[in-house]
Design an enzyme around this catalytic site. Structure first.
Site, short mmCIF file in Angstrom:
data_model
loop_
_atom_site.label_atom_id
_atom_site.label_comp_id
_atom_site.label_asym_id
_atom_site.label_seq_id
_atom_site.Cartn_x
_atom_site.Cartn_y
_atom_site.Cartn_z
N ASP A 1 11.55 80.15 -56.19
CA ASP A 1 10.42 80.99 -55.82
C ASP A 1 9.24 80.09 -55.50
OD1 ASP A 1 7.87 82.82 -56.52
OD2 ASP A 1 9.57 84.09 -56.03
N ARG B 1 19.44 90.93 -52.99
CA ARG B 1 19.97 92.15 -53.61
C ARG B 1 20.95 92.93 -52.75
NH1 ARG B 1 14.39 94.73 -55.52
NH2 ARG B 1 13.70 93.56 -53.69
N ARG C 1 16.01 84.88 -47.07
CA ARG C 1 16.44 85.75 -48.16
C ARG C 1 17.92 86.12 -48.03
NH1 ARG C 1 11.71 90.09 -48.22
NH2 ARG C 1 9.95 88.77 -48.75
N ARG D 1 22.17 87.52 -61.25
CA ARG D 1 20.80 87.72 -61.73
C ARG D 1 20.79 88.41 -63.10
NH1 ARG D 1 15.48 90.08 -58.49
NH2 ARG D 1 14.15 90.24 -60.34
N TYR E 1 -2.21 83.87 -53.86
CA TYR E 1 -1.66 84.37 -55.12
C TYR E 1 -2.49 83.87 -56.31
CZ TYR E 1 2.70 86.26 -53.16
OH TYR E 1 3.62 87.01 -52.49
#
Length: 340
Positions: free
Chosen positions: A71, A25, A21, A34, A147
């Site tokens: 992703d 952010r 990552r 983004r 998921y």
């Protein structure tokens, strides 16, 4: 490339470093890019924006490898499960896998509909310095399956575990479908220009050893064996989070084993030996404090001594970590590891 040499346990002038990552952010540049997309899924499908985000940590941190910005859930999305990234909730599938019929209804050849990923890989590789590696990736079958069954992230994985213990044939059928798609998905990323590929089994820690070896690791071994047969010169990295208590049971034809922060590197080294290059495993929160960060990093470097090691975090970067500390960490790892 220093990173690729380390994957194959070749001698390197210093321990290569990158962060899970690392595009995120905590970087204002990421947030600005983004904001140009309609939503997160649109961001992943936008080649120009995904490429821009992938390259930001190279320019800002000077890490040794870029990892494709995408992703793990784009694969089940292209298999036909409607996906939405909801603010405050994360990814949500409005339709889930419940039985063999719902598996049969999944679209075939999802990997052929992921051209935006391969175009992004090619674009990044063309722009990336030749001494920097590009890592492609996929979610592992077990993690993707959770998921697809739960419909979202989960803390207890009740639905997934219920299927595992009451309808194992259904779960194996889903895992087999996912494995077949992942083999081709990663193959096409390599053909597009990825120098290494990584499999993230983020929810490996949801299962006890026996169940994980049968429903998680067995499929990772199969995927890795396929990739190494097809692309013997391309490193395969596997990150099975939360498996520290039985690391010695993890074998297979792959090159790099990612270690999470809950397993001391000295323990991982003792259990694994020289079977694989080890990647990891600084506790990400240590980056909040410069002294704690350097102390933790040095302990890891002293265990590994710049042999068969890629420096990374034991999980992903946290959204509000100070970027100046991350920049300092890259420099610190290079300087200290070069002494061994």
């Amino acid at each position: 490339m220093t990173f690729i040499k380390a994957c194959f346990k070749e001698k390197t002038p210093y321990t290569p470093v990158w962060f899970m990552r690392q595009a995120g952010r905590y970087l204002d540049e990421y947030k600005a890019t983004r904001a140009k997309a309609k939503n997160f899924l649109d961001l992943c499908q936008n080649v120009a924006l995904s490429s821009e985000i992938t390259l930001q940590p190279i320019e800002i941190l000077d890490v040794d490898a870029a990892i494709l910005f995408s992703d793990i859930l784009v694969l089940p999305f292209e298999m036909g499960l409607p996906l939405e990234f909801k603010s405050g909730e994360g990814p949500v599938f409005s339709r889930t896998i419940e039985n063999l019929d719902s598996i049969e209804s999944l679209r075939q050849n999802a990997h052929k509909r992921l051209n935006y990923v391969y175009e992004c890989v090619a674009d990044i590789r063309a722009k990336l310095s030749k001494d920097k590696a590009l890592i492609g990736f996929s979610g592992a079958p077990w993690t993707l399956a959770t998921y697809m069954i739960e419909g979202a992230g989960s803390k207890a994985y009740e639905k997934s575990k219920k299927i595992l213990y009451t309808q194992p044939r259904v779960l194996h059928a889903l895992l087999e479908r996912l494995s077949d798609e992942i083999k081709q998905y990663l193959s096409l990323q390599i053909k597009a220009g990825a120098n290494a590929v990584m499999l993230f089994d983020s929810w490996a820690n949801a299962l006890e050893k026996e169940a994980y070896l049968a429903f998680g690791w067995a499929y990772l071994r199969d995927i890795a064996a396929f990739l190494k047969r097809e692309f013997p010169k391309t490193p395969v990295i596997i990150f099975p989070r939360g498996t520290g208590v039985f690391l010695e049971a993890l074998d297979g034809n792959f090159d790099v084993l990612g270690i999470d922060w809950q397993t001391p590197m000295s323990v991982a080294k003792a259990k694994v030996g020289d079977k694989f290059t080890l990647q990891g495993n600084l506790e990400p929160a240590r980056i909040y404090n410069l002294d704690s960060m350097k102390k933790g990093a040095l302990e890891i470097l002293q265990v590994m001594q710049n042999k068969g090691h890629i420096f990374n975090l034991g999980h992903g970067m946290i959204k509000d970590l100070p970027r100046e500390n991350a920049i300092e960490l890259v420099k610190f790892v290079r300087e200290e590891s070069s002494k061994f």
